[in-house]
Structures are given as C-alpha cells and as structure tokens.
Design a protein around this motif. Structure first.
Motif, PDB file in Angstrom:
ATOM      1  N   ASP A 143      -0.693   6.390 -14.402  1.00 56.60           N
ATOM      2  CA  ASP A 143      -0.085   6.485 -15.729  1.00 56.60           C
ATOM      3  C   ASP A 143      -0.948   5.886 -16.839  1.00 56.60           C
ATOM      4  N   GLY A 144      -2.131   5.384 -16.497  1.00 56.57           N
ATOM      5  CA  GLY A 144      -3.027   4.860 -17.510  1.00 56.57           C
ATOM      6  C   GLY A 144      -2.847   3.395 -17.831  1.00 56.57           C
ATOM      7  N   SER A 145      -1.972   2.693 -17.141  1.00 53.64           N
ATOM      8  CA  SER A 145      -1.864   1.250 -17.347  1.00 53.64           C
ATOM      9  C   SER A 145      -3.082   0.559 -16.735  1.00 53.64           C
ATOM     10  N   ILE A 146      -3.353  -0.667 -17.182  1.00 50.43           N
ATOM     11  CA  ILE A 146      -4.489  -1.435 -16.680  1.00 50.43           C
ATOM     12  C   ILE A 146      -3.969  -2.730 -16.069  1.00 50.43           C
ATOM     13  N   VAL A 147      -4.425  -3.009 -14.844  1.00 46.20           N
ATOM     14  CA  VAL A 147      -4.047  -4.242 -14.160  1.00 46.20           C
ATOM     15  C   VAL A 147      -5.317  -5.036 -13.884  1.00 46.20           C
ATOM     16  N   ASP A 148      -5.375  -6.251 -14.411  1.00 46.44           N
ATOM     17  CA  ASP A 148      -6.522  -7.136 -14.202  1.00 46.44           C
ATOM     18  C   ASP A 148      -6.357  -7.825 -12.851  1.00 46.44           C
ATOM     19  N   GLU A 149      -7.270  -7.547 -11.915  1.00 50.45           N
ATOM     20  CA  GLU A 149      -7.150  -8.066 -10.555  1.00 50.45           C
ATOM     21  C   GLU A 149      -8.174  -9.181 -10.308  1.00 50.45           C
ATOM     22  N   HIS A 150      -7.850 -10.029  -9.357  1.00 44.90           N
ATOM     23  CA  HIS A 150      -8.751 -11.119  -8.971  1.00 44.90           C
ATOM     24  C   HIS A 150      -8.758 -11.251  -7.449  1.00 44.90           C
ATOM     25  N   GLY A 151      -9.899 -11.548  -6.881  1.00 44.21           N
ATOM     26  CA  GLY A 151      -9.995 -11.787  -5.453  1.00 44.21           C
ATOM     27  C   GLY A 151     -10.115 -10.521  -4.642  1.00 44.21           C
ATOM     28  N   SER A 152      -9.013  -9.783  -4.503  1.00 42.39           N
ATOM     29  CA  SER A 152      -9.011  -8.562  -3.709  1.00 42.39           C
ATOM     30  C   SER A 152      -7.958  -7.606  -4.238  1.00 42.39           C
ATOM     31  N   VAL A 153      -8.180  -6.312  -3.980  1.00 42.57           N
ATOM     32  CA  VAL A 153      -7.229  -5.286  -4.401  1.00 42.57           C
ATOM     33  C   VAL A 153      -7.396  -4.085  -3.487  1.00 42.57           C
ATOM     34  N   ALA A 154      -6.299  -3.374  -3.217  1.00 46.91           N
ATOM     35  CA  ALA A 154      -6.320  -2.164  -2.406  1.00 46.91           C
ATOM     36  C   ALA A 154      -5.580  -1.056  -3.133  1.00 46.91           C
ATOM     37  N   VAL A 155      -6.063   0.185  -2.979  1.00 50.83           N
ATOM     38  CA  VAL A 155      -5.403   1.347  -3.564  1.00 50.83           C
ATOM     39  C   VAL A 155      -5.380   2.467  -2.525  1.00 50.83           C
ATOM     40  N   GLY A 156      -4.385   3.354  -2.660  1.00 50.93           N
ATOM     41  CA  GLY A 156      -4.269   4.501  -1.781  1.00 50.93           C
ATOM     42  C   GLY A 156      -3.673   4.157  -0.431  1.00 50.93           C
ATOM     43  N   ASN A 158      -1.564   3.029   2.584  1.00 47.50           N
ATOM     44  CA  ASN A 158      -0.579   1.940   2.652  1.00 47.50           C
ATOM     45  C   ASN A 158      -1.115   0.713   1.915  1.00 47.50           C
ATOM     46  N   ALA A 159      -1.344   0.883   0.606  1.00 49.43           N
ATOM     47  CA  ALA A 159      -1.992  -0.155  -0.201  1.00 49.43           C
ATOM     48  C   ALA A 159      -1.195  -1.453  -0.250  1.00 49.43           C
ATOM     49  N   ASP A 160       0.128  -1.371  -0.285  1.00 51.78           N
ATOM     50  CA  ASP A 160       0.938  -2.591  -0.370  1.00 51.78           C
ATOM     51  C   ASP A 160       0.741  -3.463   0.869  1.00 51.78           C
ATOM     52  N   GLN A 161       0.767  -2.849   2.033  1.00 53.73           N
ATOM     53  CA  GLN A 161       0.594  -3.601   3.272  1.00 53.73           C
ATOM     54  C   GLN A 161      -0.814  -4.187   3.349  1.00 53.73           C
TER      55      GLN A 161
END
Length: 254
Positions: A143-156, A158-161
């Motif tokens: 949707d075009g929002s921006i999230v500033d991440e630190h340390g680690s991030v996962a997408v696609g 089962n990204a939440d797990q």
C-alpha cells in the motif's frame, strides 16, 4: 431499473489489500539482517537468472517478494532515479530514505487507483553506513507505507513466523557467518515449525559490506564462498575470509 451495486470505499480498499497480501504470501520469503560489517540479504531462490536481491546504487540494495514483473519494474525505476539524482547533484545525495519515499509514492498511487489492480509486491530498501548505527532498512508493503526496521526483517511467505524467530535470536555484532546461518535456519522453518534442509544452491545471498574499499558496497556470495560461510568449523566469518580461502571475488553488479 436494477439497483446499482455499491461497495463502500473502506470495503473496496480492504478487498484490494487482501488481494495483494495473498499474492505476496504465495512467494518464498526474503530476510534482511544487520551484522557487524554491514547488511545481509538472504532469499530462498534457486534461480540464478531471476534475482530477488539487487544493487541499486553505491551503498544501497533492494530486495522484493511477489510478482517478478512488478518488482522488476520498480527496481529498474529505482536504478534510474538513483543514477539521475547522483549525476545531477552528488553521489552522496542518493539515499535509501529518498528511494523509499519514491517507491512509497508509486505503490501508494497504484494501490489507491480504482482503474488498476494493486501491485502484489513487498519491498525492502537498505543502505549501509559508516557504522552499524548508521545502517538504514526500510520495508514497503503493497500500500506504499514505509516501515523503518532495525536488526532483522522478513517479507513474503510465512514472514510473521520468520520475523518472530529472528527477533528471538538476532543480536548486535553478529559475524557474517553467524547471521547467514541464522537466516538460513529461519527460512528453513515451515509454517508448522518443522525444519527443512536448504542447500547453498537454493539460496540467493548478497551483502552490503562497509569494509569493501570500493565505492560500491554490494557483493553477491556464490558457490565456494557461500559454502565456506555456511560450513561448520570452516573458520570463515567474513567476506574477506572467504575471498582469501576460495580465491573468488564476485564483486558488485553492473
């Protein structure tokens, strides 16, 4: 006369968001982690031709999941933006924050446009700084929002797990080998918690390495280099170690 079919704007946006999220979740995951010498990108991707991780500019890289043709169009647009801004002003004026803002405007416009379907993509834009505290990682949903991440991030996928797994185990100051093994372990976990075996050939791996003497900090890790970093007891902990041991240096793109 028949009654016109009406859908509230809120419901229409919710339906578009659900459509995009389902498309993104069907893809294999990508994880991005900070380590002591830079930023690591790891994707489950057996293809050597269709990349999920790419260089954008000197200190900036891009990772994406979802429909390949859609995020490839965004990648090309990002490269053009960076090249033009760097040529017009200064190379230091090209930043991950500026690129993330451009992507956010594009994704937001497409998502809110009733005349076309939303992009089924989720992006990560990262920039390596002079020190770990200067690294920047931005996640951009459909949707075009921006999230500033630190340390680690996962997408696609089962990204939440995967994100929960990384949050519990990632720490500051990890070596490249430690971060890479953690990334592989996180991607190898199925939705039911069981672990698969991911070989180096099934992974796409790249780094933004702040220690590289070149202006361009992006480097892909392939073949023997990647195997050495994943091999227990090899003693390889950084890009310099595997370059020395294997005699390989794949360099940056372009």
């Amino acid at each position: 006369m028949s009654t016109p079919f009406y859908v509230s704007p809120q419901q229409a946006m919710a339906d578009r968001a659900e459509y995009a999220r389902k498309g993104i979740a069907r893809g294999r995951s990508v994880v991005v982690l900070q380590y002591n010498d830079g930023v690591l990108f790891v994707a489950e991707n057996p293809s050597r031709a269709l990349h999920k991780v790419s260089e954008i500019y000197d200190r900036i890289a891009f990772a994406a999941v979802g429909k390949y043709n859609e995020f490839e169009n965004l990648r090309i647009g990002g490269v053009r933006y960076a090249d033009l801004r760097g040529y017009t002003y200064d190379r230091d004026d090209v930043t991950a924050r500026g690129l993330a803002n451009v992507y956010a405007q594009t994704l937001g416009t497409i998502f809110s446009s009733a005349g076309e379907k939303p992009y089924e993509v989720e992006l990560i834009v990262a920039e390596v700084g002079a020190g770990p505290e200067d690294d920047q990682i931005y996640r951009l949903p459909h949707d075009g929002s921006i999230v500033d991440e630190h340390g680690s991030v996962a997408v696609g996928g089962n990204a939440d797990q995967i994100s929960n797994y990384l949050d519990q185990r990632h720490r500051d100051g990890m070596t490249l080998a430690e971060a890479l093994k953690l990334a592989r372990a996180s991607l190898a976990r199925d939705t039911n918690g069981t672990e698969r075996t991911l070989t180096p050939e099934q992974l796409e791996v790249a780094v933004l390495d702040r220690t590289r003497p070149q202006q361009r900090k992006f480097k892909r890790l392939l073949g023997r280099q990647l195997s050495l970093l994943l091999e227990e007891g090899s003693g390889a902990t950084s890009v310099a170690d595997v370059a020395d041991e294997s005699g390989e240096d794949t360099g940056s793109e372009g």
